[in-house]
Design a protein around this motif. Structure first.
Motif, PDB file in Angstrom:
ATOM      1  N   LEU A  25     -92.128  14.585  27.411  1.00 62.79           N
ATOM      2  CA  LEU A  25     -93.180  14.934  26.471  1.00 62.79           C
ATOM      3  C   LEU A  25     -93.166  16.438  26.209  1.00 62.79           C
ATOM      4  N   PRO A  26     -93.003  16.838  24.948  1.00 61.92           N
ATOM      5  CA  PRO A  26     -92.942  18.271  24.657  1.00 61.92           C
ATOM      6  C   PRO A  26     -94.319  18.930  24.723  1.00 61.92           C
ATOM      7  N   ASN A  41     -88.995  23.710  11.986  1.00 60.59           N
ATOM      8  CA  ASN A  41     -87.852  23.563  11.089  1.00 60.59           C
ATOM      9  C   ASN A  41     -86.819  22.570  11.603  1.00 60.59           C
ATOM     10  N   LYS A  42     -86.632  22.506  12.903  1.00 64.39           N
ATOM     11  CA  LYS A  42     -85.600  21.648  13.502  1.00 64.39           C
ATOM     12  C   LYS A  42     -86.174  20.391  14.150  1.00 64.39           C
ATOM     13  N   CYS A  43     -87.446  20.107  13.943  1.00 61.83           N
ATOM     14  CA  CYS A  43     -88.075  18.947  14.572  1.00 61.83           C
ATOM     15  C   CYS A  43     -87.336  17.660  14.179  1.00 61.83           C
ATOM     16  N   VAL A  45     -88.427  14.663  14.173  1.00 59.98           N
ATOM     17  CA  VAL A  45     -89.292  13.644  13.585  1.00 59.98           C
ATOM     18  C   VAL A  45     -89.103  13.650  12.064  1.00 59.98           C
ATOM     19  N   HIS A  46     -88.859  12.492  11.493  1.00 57.92           N
ATOM     20  CA  HIS A  46     -88.632  12.395  10.056  1.00 57.92           C
ATOM     21  C   HIS A  46     -89.927  12.593   9.270  1.00 57.92           C
ATOM     22  N   ASP A  47     -89.791  12.842   7.983  1.00 54.57           N
ATOM     23  CA  ASP A  47     -90.897  13.097   7.074  1.00 54.57           C
ATOM     24  C   ASP A  47     -91.568  14.414   7.440  1.00 54.57           C
ATOM     25  N   ARG A  48     -92.725  14.367   8.063  1.00 51.60           N
ATOM     26  CA  ARG A  48     -93.407  15.603   8.452  1.00 51.60           C
ATOM     27  C   ARG A  48     -93.078  15.951   9.902  1.00 51.60           C
ATOM     28  N   PRO A  49     -92.845  17.234  10.190  1.00 44.17           N
ATOM     29  CA  PRO A  49     -92.554  17.628  11.575  1.00 44.17           C
ATOM     30  C   PRO A  49     -93.728  17.303  12.488  1.00 44.17           C
ATOM     31  N   ALA A  50     -93.434  17.079  13.739  1.00 44.09           N
ATOM     32  CA  ALA A  50     -94.472  16.758  14.716  1.00 44.09           C
ATOM     33  C   ALA A  50     -95.203  18.007  15.183  1.00 44.09           C
TER      34      ALA A  50
END
Ligand code: SF4
Length: 70
Positions: A25-26, A41-43, A45-50
């Motif tokens: 868990l981050p 920028n590098k998240c 998670v697709h669509d919106r970053p987490a």
């Protein structure tokens, strides 16, 4: 630079089928974050970053702080 603002907490979770799975868990340490935005920028998670990086805490303004003193 170390220590990094982002770190992972390992937890063991039980799945529906009873098997155990190790999850990372981050977490972000606000005091160490410099607001560079790489994590957003590098998240993966697709669509919106987490994660969202904002200007909160960017200045020394007492009203622009993420961590409020009680
Ligand atoms: S904005 Fe930069 S320093 Fe802050 S958590 Fe994200 S990658 Fe780390």
């Amino acid at each position: 630079m170390s220590p990094k603002a982002i770190w992972f907490k390992n937890i063991e979770m039980e799945l529906r089928n009873g098997k155990k799975k190790l999850l990372k868990l981050p977490h972000v340490e606000p005091e160490l974050c410099i607001g560079c935005g790489i994590c957003e920028n590098k998240c993966p998670v697709h669509d919106r970053p987490a994660i969202r990086v904002s200007s909160v805490g960017e200045t020394r303004s007492a009203t622009n702080q993420m961590i409020l003193k009680s």
